[in-house]
Structures are given as C-alpha cells and as structure tokens.
Design a protein around this motif. Structure first.
Motif, PDB file in Angstrom:
ATOM      1  N   TYR A 149     -63.754 -66.112 -24.559  1.00 28.68           N
ATOM      2  CA  TYR A 149     -62.728 -66.677 -23.685  1.00 28.68           C
ATOM      3  C   TYR A 149     -61.668 -67.393 -24.525  1.00 28.68           C
ATOM      4  O   TYR A 149     -61.903 -67.757 -25.674  1.00 28.68           O
ATOM      5  N   PHE A 174     -67.254 -79.644 -17.757  1.00 27.96           N
ATOM      6  CA  PHE A 174     -67.508 -78.530 -16.839  1.00 27.96           C
ATOM      7  C   PHE A 174     -69.015 -78.234 -16.768  1.00 27.96           C
ATOM      8  O   PHE A 174     -69.554 -77.994 -15.684  1.00 27.96           O
ATOM      9  N   ASN A 189     -58.181 -71.675 -13.004  1.00 30.20           N
ATOM     10  CA  ASN A 189     -58.828 -70.416 -12.625  1.00 30.20           C
ATOM     11  C   ASN A 189     -60.313 -70.553 -12.322  1.00 30.20           C
ATOM     12  O   ASN A 189     -61.034 -69.558 -12.268  1.00 30.20           O
ATOM     13  N   LEU A 190     -60.742 -71.804 -12.159  1.00 28.74           N
ATOM     14  CA  LEU A 190     -62.122 -72.064 -11.732  1.00 28.74           C
ATOM     15  C   LEU A 190     -62.140 -72.000 -10.206  1.00 28.74           C
ATOM     16  O   LEU A 190     -61.272 -72.576  -9.551  1.00 28.74           O
ATOM     17  N   THR A 191     -63.123 -71.297  -9.652  1.00 27.15           N
ATOM     18  CA  THR A 191     -63.218 -71.215  -8.182  1.00 27.15           C
ATOM     19  C   THR A 191     -63.501 -72.574  -7.558  1.00 27.15           C
ATOM     20  O   THR A 191     -64.424 -73.246  -8.017  1.00 27.15           O
ATOM     21  N   THR A 236     -71.981 -69.816 -21.195  1.00 24.41           N
ATOM     22  CA  THR A 236     -71.675 -68.933 -20.057  1.00 24.41           C
ATOM     23  C   THR A 236     -72.252 -67.528 -20.290  1.00 24.41           C
ATOM     24  O   THR A 236     -72.095 -66.971 -21.379  1.00 24.41           O
ATOM     25  N   SER A 252     -69.519 -73.443 -23.259  1.00 25.39           N
ATOM     26  CA  SER A 252     -70.041 -73.777 -21.928  1.00 25.39           C
ATOM     27  C   SER A 252     -71.318 -73.005 -21.590  1.00 25.39           C
ATOM     28  O   SER A 252     -71.760 -73.037 -20.448  1.00 25.39           O
ATOM     29  N   VAL A 307     -71.954 -67.208 -15.223  1.00 22.54           N
ATOM     30  CA  VAL A 307     -72.621 -68.455 -14.827  1.00 22.54           C
ATOM     31  C   VAL A 307     -72.750 -69.305 -16.095  1.00 22.54           C
ATOM     32  O   VAL A 307     -73.234 -68.819 -17.125  1.00 22.54           O
ATOM     33  N   SER A 308     -72.271 -70.557 -16.004  1.00 17.34           N
ATOM     34  CA  SER A 308     -72.242 -71.435 -17.185  1.00 17.34           C
ATOM     35  C   SER A 308     -73.385 -72.436 -17.144  1.00 17.34           C
ATOM     36  O   SER A 308     -74.072 -72.577 -16.136  1.00 17.34           O
TER      37      SER A 308
HETATM   38  C1  LIG Z   1     -65.518 -69.602 -18.868  1.00 11.09           C
HETATM   39  C2  LIG Z   1     -65.873 -69.309 -17.448  1.00 11.09           C
HETATM   40  C3  LIG Z   1     -66.979 -69.892 -16.897  1.00 11.09           C
HETATM   41  C4  LIG Z   1     -67.325 -69.641 -15.581  1.00 11.09           C
HETATM   42  N1  LIG Z   1     -68.457 -70.204 -15.083  1.00 11.09           N
HETATM   43  C5  LIG Z   1     -68.834 -69.925 -13.814  1.00 11.09           C
HETATM   44  C6  LIG Z   1     -70.037 -70.480 -13.268  1.00 11.09           C
HETATM   45  O1  LIG Z   1     -70.719 -71.289 -13.890  1.00 11.09           O
HETATM   46  N2  LIG Z   1     -70.396 -70.100 -12.032  1.00 11.09           N
HETATM   47  C7  LIG Z   1     -69.658 -69.229 -11.287  1.00 11.09           C
HETATM   48  O2  LIG Z   1     -70.062 -68.921 -10.167  1.00 11.09           O
HETATM   49  N3  LIG Z   1     -68.504 -68.727 -11.754  1.00 11.09           N
HETATM   50  C8  LIG Z   1     -68.079 -69.040 -12.991  1.00 11.09           C
HETATM   51  N4  LIG Z   1     -66.901 -68.535 -13.477  1.00 11.09           N
HETATM   52  C9  LIG Z   1     -66.010 -67.815 -12.548  1.00 11.09           C
HETATM   53  C10 LIG Z   1     -64.860 -68.732 -12.131  1.00 11.09           C
HETATM   54  O3  LIG Z   1     -65.307 -69.843 -11.384  1.00 11.09           O
HETATM   55  C11 LIG Z   1     -63.889 -68.009 -11.275  1.00 11.09           C
HETATM   56  O4  LIG Z   1     -64.523 -67.395 -10.197  1.00 11.09           O
HETATM   57  C12 LIG Z   1     -63.144 -66.949 -11.982  1.00 11.09           C
HETATM   58  O5  LIG Z   1     -62.670 -67.419 -13.208  1.00 11.09           O
HETATM   59  C13 LIG Z   1     -61.992 -66.682 -11.075  1.00 11.09           C
HETATM   60  O6  LIG Z   1     -61.522 -65.464 -11.313  1.00 11.09           O
HETATM   61  P1  LIG Z   1     -60.597 -64.741 -10.267  1.00 11.09           P
HETATM   62  O7  LIG Z   1     -60.692 -65.330  -8.920  1.00 11.09           O
HETATM   63  O8  LIG Z   1     -59.277 -64.681 -10.889  1.00 11.09           O
HETATM   64  O9  LIG Z   1     -61.264 -63.396 -10.091  1.00 11.09           O
HETATM   65  P2  LIG Z   1     -62.108 -62.506 -11.066  1.00 11.09           P
HETATM   66  O10 LIG Z   1     -63.523 -62.708 -10.728  1.00 11.09           O
HETATM   67  O11 LIG Z   1     -61.726 -62.660 -12.479  1.00 11.09           O
HETATM   68  O12 LIG Z   1     -61.685 -61.106 -10.569  1.00 11.09           O
HETATM   69  C14 LIG Z   1     -60.408 -60.767 -10.012  1.00 11.09           C
HETATM   70  C15 LIG Z   1     -60.170 -59.300 -10.226  1.00 11.09           C
HETATM   71  O13 LIG Z   1     -59.960 -59.069 -11.612  1.00 11.09           O
HETATM   72  C16 LIG Z   1     -60.894 -58.138 -12.122  1.00 11.09           C
HETATM   73  N5  LIG Z   1     -61.254 -58.582 -13.473  1.00 11.09           N
HETATM   74  C17 LIG Z   1     -61.994 -59.653 -13.817  1.00 11.09           C
HETATM   75  N6  LIG Z   1     -62.103 -59.749 -15.145  1.00 11.09           N
HETATM   76  C18 LIG Z   1     -61.402 -58.733 -15.664  1.00 11.09           C
HETATM   77  C19 LIG Z   1     -61.117 -58.300 -16.978  1.00 11.09           C
HETATM   78  N7  LIG Z   1     -61.588 -58.951 -18.045  1.00 11.09           N
HETATM   79  N8  LIG Z   1     -60.358 -57.207 -17.126  1.00 11.09           N
HETATM   80  C20 LIG Z   1     -59.887 -56.535 -16.076  1.00 11.09           C
HETATM   81  N9  LIG Z   1     -60.120 -56.898 -14.794  1.00 11.09           N
HETATM   82  C21 LIG Z   1     -60.860 -57.960 -14.595  1.00 11.09           C
HETATM   83  C22 LIG Z   1     -62.079 -58.192 -11.149  1.00 11.09           C
HETATM   84  O14 LIG Z   1     -62.789 -56.991 -11.131  1.00 11.09           O
HETATM   85  C23 LIG Z   1     -61.390 -58.471  -9.818  1.00 11.09           C
HETATM   86  O15 LIG Z   1     -60.928 -57.330  -9.192  1.00 11.09           O
HETATM   87  C24 LIG Z   1     -66.524 -68.770 -14.787  1.00 11.09           C
HETATM   88  C25 LIG Z   1     -65.391 -68.184 -15.341  1.00 11.09           C
HETATM   89  C26 LIG Z   1     -65.059 -68.444 -16.646  1.00 11.09           C
HETATM   90  C27 LIG Z   1     -63.813 -67.836 -17.205  1.00 11.09           C
END
Ligand SMILES: Cc1cc2nc3c(=O)[nH]c(=O)nc-3n(C[C@H](O)[C@H](O)[C@H](O)COP(=O)(O)OP(=O)(O)OC[C@H]3O[C@@H](n4cnc5c(N)ncnc54)[C@H](O)[C@@H]3O)c2cc1C
Length: 348
Positions: free
Chosen positions: A186, A74, A335-337, A194, A192, A146-147
């Motif tokens: 996590y 990743f 769950n990665l975008t 992050t 990673s 951001v990782s």
């Molecule tokens: C380990 C890791 C590394 C990542 N690295 C990157 C990267 O390098 N670059 C990048 O752009 N993105 C990164 N991301 C983001 C990833 O790509 C996704 O966008 C994200 O995991 C997707 O989450 P989601 O769409 O479910 O929405 P989220 O962004 O999680 O949000 C969905 C809803 O849940 C709520 N929410 C989120 N977290 C919590 C919480 N802990 N408790 C309660 N509510 C919460 C938010 O407010 C929102 O309303 C990373 C994520 C993780 C876990």
C-alpha cells in the motif's frame, strides 16, 4: 480519561510507539506490543463505567495514538471495533469467554465489516456466505482486507445465510479452512498487519455467534464503530498543526502568506471534537450525525496534511518525512469504510 491513565498512556506512547514509527511506515513493522501493553495497563477495560465514558476514553486513546502514528491508531481502532461487538452482544457465553482477554490485551481483535457496511448502504453484495450445520455454521468467501491480524487474533465478520438473514460472528485466525495473504504494497499503512482472508467452509460454533440478526446488530454498533474512527483524523490534524507551527519562522516568515494556517485548522478540529463529545454523551445517538462529523473529519484531515506539506516545503518531500507519512495515511482515512464517497452517498 482520568489523569493517572493519561500519564500511563503518555509513557507507553513514548517508549513503545515513538521509537518504531519510521519502522512501521518504512518496513511494515506491526506495533503489536504497544497494543498489548495498552490492555495490560488497564487502558482498554470497561469495568462498571457507563457506555459514554468507555467510548470517550477510547476516543482519547485513538487520538493520542494517531498524533504519533495513524497506522497504529488504526490497528487500535480495529481492536476497539471488535471490543464493541463483544460488549454489545447478547451472547453471554461469548462475552464471558472473550471480553476479559480482549480488555487485558492478551487477545487482539480485528474487524472485517467494510464489505457488510457497504452492503447495507447499497454499494456491494455480501462477500461471505453461511450455511447451517450441527452446532453452528459453515462460512465461505473472501474478504479483501482485514487489518490487525495475527495467528492468535480474532475478527468480527458478517455472512449471508439467505437473502433476508445475515449472521455476525467472531472468527479465530487459526480456524481450519481459513487462509491469509499478507498485503504490504500500500501507499501507507503497511504496518497495519493487513491480510486478505479466504474462508472455505470455516466452522463457526454457536458460541462464536454475535448475532443471528446482523442487520439489527449493525444498526446498534454503527454509531460507536464510526465514532472511534473520527479521532484518527483529529490526531493526524493535531500533528499537522504542531508541524506547521514549527515552520513559522523559516525563510523570514514566508509561510504566513499561505492560505491555510494552523489556527484555522485548530479551530475546525476543536469544533469537531466538541460536536463528537456532545453527541456521544446523549442517551441515544443518530448514526447519521456521527457520520456527518466523520465526513468533516476526513475533509479536514486532507486539508491539514496538504497544508503541512506546503508549510514544510521540500523537507516534507523526503520519502520518509513525517508530513509525507501523514499525507499517505490521510488518504487511507479518506478511503476507510465508510469512505468519503460512501458518506456523501448516505448523507444526501
Ligand atoms: C490498508 C487497508 C486496510 C484495510 N483494513 C480493513 C479492515 O481491517 N477491515 C475491513 O473490513 N476493511 C479493510 N479495508 C477496506 C477499507 O475499509 C475500505 O473498504 C476500502 O479501502 C474502500 O475501498 P472502496 O470502497 O474504494 O472499494 P474497493 O473495495 O477498493 O473496491 C471498489 C472497486 O474497485 C475494485 N478494486 C479494488 N481494488 C482494486 C485494484 N487494486 N485494482 C483494480 N480494481 C480494484 C473493486 O473490485 C471494486 O469494484 C482496508 C483497506 C486498506 C487499503
């Protein structure tokens, strides 16, 4: 990838990655050295090769790395995403400044594009805002994750200038006004590197602007951005298949009664890789076709890691076991975008 390079990669994986996999998973160790060595060995260079050759080499690198450690694969994906932005930009000054060092591993890159990708799919508002200032822009806002970050790294980001226009830029991690908070709590992926990133009027000079029309730029890079993610799942599936095969003779072959078996997973995985390679060899690629393969890869990866857990039984239920690590990593891939839910929405 040509044979000589495959051998160089195999040696780097054996010496610079395999010994650290447990530490990466259990102690949040970031395998930065491995990433730098890939560049030093010329494995990230584009030279004068075609776009499809460059992308197919990248897919190979990610898949081979993910078979050993998806967390590091990743990080490699993050770097390849940043490389894609710099390779695609029409800002020749930025390209001349950054491309050689991103390709030789002396500079590592990352990407903060999850939020904009969700924004363009109608899921979220943009988190970063930009305003014009002499010589560039001032950017503010928060990116939650951001990782592949470090003091001397850079990352790509998008900020809204007004309701109609967004700009895309490369941000240096040592920029004044930028603060980080490390995230290591996590379920997996803690190695990673992050961080959540808080930007307060961070100055971005014009020579760091990838595009002043980020929506068009994103449409351009999206197929490659998503394509490079697919081998994260294929590599984890490969490792799960090998792991399942090793358990075949346990308990007088009792695993043969389980509903999901290695050959079926292997067949699905080979089919997805074939579809992906056929697609990227085309002149122009419809991003939704890549997204469809990405979605199938996410489901296949979940199926593979679950099967691996069942075939391995209680030895897999040890906290530090390889199947348990892959199970946790696979849920990140889901769950990665673009996440499974995001893909299901845009592919209806
Ligand atoms: C380990 C890791 C590394 C990542 N690295 C990157 C990267 O390098 N670059 C990048 O752009 N993105 C990164 N991301 C983001 C990833 O790509 C996704 O966008 C994200 O995991 C997707 O989450 P989601 O769409 O479910 O929405 P989220 O962004 O999680 O949000 C969905 C809803 O849940 C709520 N929410 C989120 N977290 C919590 C919480 N802990 N408790 C309660 N509510 C919460 C938010 O407010 C929102 O309303 C990373 C994520 C993780 C876990």
């Amino acid at each position: 990838m040509v044979l000589g390079k495959q051998e160089v990669l195999a040696e780097l994986l054996t010496k610079e990655l395999k010994p650290y996999v447990k530490k990466i998973d259990q102690d949040a160790f970031y395998a930065e050295n491995f990433l730098r060595r890939l560049g030093e060995a010329g494995l990230l260079s584009s030279g004068d090769r075609s776009q499809s050759e460059v992308v197919s080499d990248g897919l190979y690198l990610v898949r081979e790395t993910a078979e050993i450690c998806m967390t590091t694969a990743f990080c490699l994906w993050c770097h390849l995403a940043a490389l894609t932005y710099v390779r695609t930009t029409e800002n020749e000054r930025l390209k001349a400044d950054l491309l050689p060092s991103l390709e030789d591993g002396s500079l590592l890159g990352a990407t903060g594009l999850s939020n904009p990708m969700k924004h363009y799919a109608g899921l979220e508002n943009l988190h970063l805002k930009a305003k014009r200032t002499p010589g560039g822009y001032l950017v503010s806002g928060v990116l939650p994750a951001v990782s592949n970050l470090g003091r001397d790294h850079v990352f790509g980001a998008i900020a809204g200038l007004n309701d109609q226009q967004q700009i895309m830029m490369v941000i240096s991690c040592d920029s004044p006004g930028l603060t980080f908070k490390e995230k290591t709590d996590y379920l997996g992926l803690n190695g990673s590197a992050t961080f959540s990133c808080s930007l307060r009027e961070v100055f971005i000079a014009e020579d760091r602007i990838l595009s002043e029309e980020a929506d068009a730029f994103v449409a351009n890079i999206r197929p490659t951005f998503i394509a490079y993610q697919i081998p994260l799942g294929l590599g984890v599936t490969d490792a799960s298949v090998r792991s399942i095969e090793k358990t075949a003779n346990r308990q007088n072959g009792c695993n043969q009664y389980l509903p999901v078996q290695a050959p079926e997973l292997q067949r699905k995985r080979t089919e997805l890789e074939y579809q992906l390679l056929s697609l990227i060899s085309k002149e122009s690629v419809d991003w939704k076709e890549v997204a469809r393969i990405r979605l199938s890869a996410a489901y296949l990866t979940l199926e593979s890691v679950q099967a691996d857990m069942l075939h391995n039984g209680s030895s897999a239920y040890q906290r530090a076991s390889a199947p348990a690590r892959r199970l946790r990593e696979a849920y990140f891939f889901a769950n990665l975008t673009p996440t499974i839910k995001h893909l299901e929405k845009v592919l209806i």
